[in-house]
Design a protein around this motif. Structure first.
Motif, short mmCIF file in Angstrom:
data_model
loop_
_atom_site.label_atom_id
_atom_site.label_comp_id
_atom_site.label_asym_id
_atom_site.label_seq_id
_atom_site.Cartn_x
_atom_site.Cartn_y
_atom_site.Cartn_z
N ARG A 148 0.40 -1.45 -0.07
CA ARG A 148 -0.01 -0.15 -0.26
C ARG A 148 0.44 1.42 0.16
O ARG A 148 -0.07 2.44 -1.22
N ASN A 149 2.10 1.44 0.48
CA ASN A 149 2.83 2.49 0.75
C ASN A 149 3.61 2.76 -0.02
O ASN A 149 3.68 3.03 -0.70
N LEU A 150 4.01 1.26 -1.38
CA LEU A 150 4.54 1.83 -2.59
C LEU A 150 4.30 1.84 -3.17
O LEU A 150 4.75 2.00 -4.79
N LYS A 151 2.59 1.59 -3.26
CA LYS A 151 1.86 1.69 -4.05
C LYS A 151 1.87 0.65 -5.32
O LYS A 151 2.05 1.26 -6.72
N PHE A 152 2.44 -0.26 -4.81
CA PHE A 152 2.80 -1.39 -5.79
C PHE A 152 1.53 -2.56 -5.56
O PHE A 152 1.12 -2.62 -4.26
N ASP A 153 1.72 -3.15 -6.76
CA ASP A 153 0.73 -4.77 -6.83
C ASP A 153 1.08 -5.59 -5.76
O ASP A 153 1.88 -6.28 -5.55
N ILE A 154 -0.34 -5.53 -4.74
CA ILE A 154 -0.03 -6.52 -3.18
C ILE A 154 0.69 -7.94 -4.21
O ILE A 154 1.62 -9.14 -3.61
N LYS A 155 -0.01 -8.48 -5.63
CA LYS A 155 0.46 -9.85 -5.84
C LYS A 155 2.21 -9.77 -6.16
O LYS A 155 2.95 -10.76 -6.27
N ALA A 156 2.65 -8.98 -6.82
CA ALA A 156 3.89 -8.59 -7.20
C ALA A 156 4.75 -8.92 -6.33
O ALA A 156 5.83 -9.64 -5.54
N ILE A 157 4.62 -8.78 -4.70
CA ILE A 157 5.11 -8.03 -3.82
C ILE A 157 5.03 -9.61 -2.75
O ILE A 157 5.72 -10.04 -2.70
N ILE A 158 3.62 -10.43 -2.46
CA ILE A 158 4.00 -11.67 -2.68
C ILE A 158 4.83 -12.38 -3.59
O ILE A 158 5.45 -13.69 -3.04
N SER A 391 9.67 -29.97 -7.61
CA SER A 391 8.72 -29.16 -6.36
C SER A 391 8.78 -28.05 -6.14
O SER A 391 7.66 -26.95 -6.58
N GLY A 392 10.03 -26.91 -5.92
CA GLY A 392 10.10 -25.39 -5.77
C GLY A 392 8.68 -24.37 -7.27
O GLY A 392 9.00 -23.66 -6.87
N LEU A 393 9.11 -24.86 -8.36
CA LEU A 393 7.75 -24.66 -9.52
C LEU A 393 6.36 -24.22 -9.05
O LEU A 393 6.08 -23.48 -9.34
N MET A 394 6.31 -26.09 -8.63
CA MET A 394 4.59 -26.34 -8.37
C MET A 394 4.29 -25.76 -7.28
O MET A 394 2.91 -25.57 -6.63
N ASP A 395 5.43 -25.64 -5.99
CA ASP A 395 4.77 -24.92 -5.38
C ASP A 395 3.55 -23.49 -5.40
O ASP A 395 3.40 -23.28 -4.17
N ILE A 396 4.55 -22.50 -6.22
CA ILE A 396 3.84 -21.55 -6.42
C ILE A 396 2.27 -21.43 -7.56
O ILE A 396 1.80 -20.30 -6.90
N LEU A 397 2.07 -22.60 -7.95
CA LEU A 397 0.73 -23.13 -8.92
C LEU A 397 -0.15 -24.00 -8.07
O LEU A 397 -1.25 -24.04 -8.30
N SER A 398 0.34 -24.84 -7.50
CA SER A 398 -0.36 -26.27 -6.87
C SER A 398 -1.39 -25.89 -6.05
O SER A 398 -0.93 -25.25 -5.08
N ASP A 417 -7.00 -14.56 -10.08
CA ASP A 417 -5.57 -14.08 -10.42
C ASP A 417 -4.69 -13.78 -10.12
O ASP A 417 -3.70 -13.22 -10.87
N TRP A 418 -3.87 -14.53 -8.92
CA TRP A 418 -2.26 -15.31 -8.74
C TRP A 418 -2.09 -16.19 -10.29
O TRP A 418 -1.37 -15.98 -10.48
N ILE A 419 -2.90 -16.73 -10.43
CA ILE A 419 -2.45 -17.58 -11.73
C ILE A 419 -2.53 -16.81 -13.02
O ILE A 419 -1.56 -16.66 -13.60
N ARG A 420 -3.28 -15.80 -12.67
CA ARG A 420 -3.01 -14.96 -14.56
C ARG A 420 -1.93 -13.79 -13.79
O ARG A 420 -1.44 -13.88 -14.97
N PHE A 421 -1.73 -14.16 -12.80
CA PHE A 421 -0.77 -12.99 -12.67
C PHE A 421 0.97 -13.22 -13.11
O PHE A 421 1.56 -13.39 -13.73
#
Length: 445
Positions: A148-158, A391-398, A417-421
């Motif tokens: 919020r303070n950086l005016k940045f997309d929370i999905k990118a911060i995640i 395993s490292g990659l799939m943890d981001i999507l699964s 929205d997370w997957i699309r981003f």
């Protein structure tokens, strides 16, 4: 016409529980023989020992009961999420968190990208060393304030925190739950391939961080406002921030040096949270009320982690996990080495959906992948790399990764929205993983 909304995270995981139950009727039950590995102290499967067994049909009642059983199995993580999350909620209510974030942003007012790079680097290091994931769930309030303070997309911060940690684990040459256990199971020296792994760890980190920063920028350029120093950090807020950051550092030290589990981490942050509340002049009752409010904010995230375990529990009761692994690995024996390695990577990625535990996947699959590599005349290092990357990659999507699902749920981000981003960035990093495996065929000859 009313637009259909995307399913809630709880609906998604409950659907996976039901699908796992249906799969137990359609897929034959089978099992590998296992023996204790003295090096790792874990049971590993024996190559060539797969056999079908009498069908294990799970009743509807057993499937439903698996839901609370999964929550019980994840109770240690649930307690950690509640106590750690409650502590950060207390810190937020003292005003120290807002003051700290404002001060940090003011310090980096002309170098916001550098701040984001440091953020990504810190979490990538945490993932590479202690496989930080569930611990990030409780940090979501901090991430929301930062976004919020950086005016940045929370999905990118995640992506720069959770995503960097998961990729750090996936590329790390020293992660005890991934690369080190894989090296042990493959009977390789722990230092073998260190330089190769470090090179691709760096490439993966740089690419992912650049993509997240690029994707998280506002689509419409906002008018630059003068950034003021923000509220003053007095001695009370300063001490609270020192305790909070010190707790995170001490947690990492305890995990690596004293083999801390979830209970030790939970106790640490319970003490820190209570002391921060008292230092922040919330009072004893006020601290208790604030901590309880923090529980209510975090309870759903904990339930998500438990439901992810329920999916694996149903598959385990139906005894079809070994059958799935056998079906994915057997066809690879007839492929040329380049296609076999790519096929192994894809197979390990698919296996990680029903087996979301990284160390569990290593124990299940490395003993089977190693003889396959020997048969094809390929270095065993490829078996470890393919498993680790997948395993490292799939943890981001699964959706069966309860930690990821809990983080995005706590941040108010829908799964679709997370997957699309994240999907485009994910594909770029997946391409780096495949490139690494092809180069490794030559490197480890």
């Amino acid at each position: 016409m009313k637009k259909l909304s995307f399913p809630h995270p709880m609906v998604i995981l409950l659907a996976f529980v039901v699908l796992s139950w249906i799969a137990s009727f359609l897929i034959p039950s089978g099992t590998y023989s296992r023996e204790l590995d003295p090096k790792t102290g874990r049971e590993v499967v024996l190559q060539g020992s797969y056999e079908q067994i009498e069908k294990e049909n799970i009743s509807l009642q057993e499937m439903v009961v698996s839901i609370p059983e999964g929550l019980i199995l994840g109770s240690d993580i649930l307690v950690l999420i509640l106590l750690l999350g409650g502590a950060f909620f207390v810190v937020e209510k003292t005003g120290a968190l807002q003051a700290g974030v404002e001060s940090l942003i003011y310090k980096f007012r002309n170098q916001k990208q550098l701040l984001l790079i440091f953020l990504s680097l810190g979490f990538a290091f945490a993932g590479a060393t202690i496989a930080m994931q569930e611990e990030i769930i409780a940090m979501v309030p901090v991430l929301v304030v930062l976004a919020r303070n950086l005016k940045f997309d929370i999905k990118a911060i995640i992506g720069l925190t959770l995503g960097s940690s998961l990729l750090g684990s996936g590329f790390s040459p020293i992660n005890p739950f991934n690369s080190l256990i894989g090296q042990q199971l493959a009977e390789l020296e722990l230092s073998e391939g260190l330089l190769f792994r470090m090179v691709f760890f760096f490439l993966g980190f740089v690419l992912w961080t650049w993509l997240m920063i690029r994707s998280g920028r506002p689509k419409v350029q906002q008018q630059e406002l003068e950034i003021v120093p923000g509220q003053t950090i007095g001695w009370r807020k300063g001490l609270i921030l020192i305790l909070s950051l010190g707790g995170i550092v001490l947690m990492g030290y305890g995990i690596t040096q004293f083999d801390w589990g979830y209970n030790e981490m939970s106790a640490l942050f319970f003490v820190i949270g209570v002391n921060c509340g008292l230092i922040g002049k919330l009072g004893i009752n006020g601290t208790a009320r604030t901590y309880a409010a923090g529980f209510s904010e975090m309870i759903f995230a904990g339930v998500i982690v438990g439901l992810a375990r329920s999916v694996y529990l149903v598959l385990e009761k139906g005894q079809i996990i070994d059958t799935v692994i056998y079906g994915l690995f057997s066809p690879l024996e007839a492929l040329p080495e380049q296609f076999a390695v790519v096929g192994l990577f894809v197979s390990q990625a698919l296996i990680h959906i029903p087996v979301p535990s990284t160390s569990g996947q290593n124990v299940l699959t490395i003993p089977l992948a190693v003889p396959l590599m020997d048969l094809l005349g390929i270095s065993r290092q490829l078996a470890v790399l393919a498993t680790q990357y997948a395993s490292g990659l799939m943890d981001i999507l699964s959706p069966t990764n309860g930690g990821m699902m809990a983080v995005i749920a706590a941040a108010g981000v829908k799964y679709n929205d997370w997957i699309r981003f994240v999907i485009k960035s994910w594909l770029f990093v997946a391409a780096v993983c495949l490139l690494s495996l092809i180069i490794a065929l030559i490197w480890f000859q």
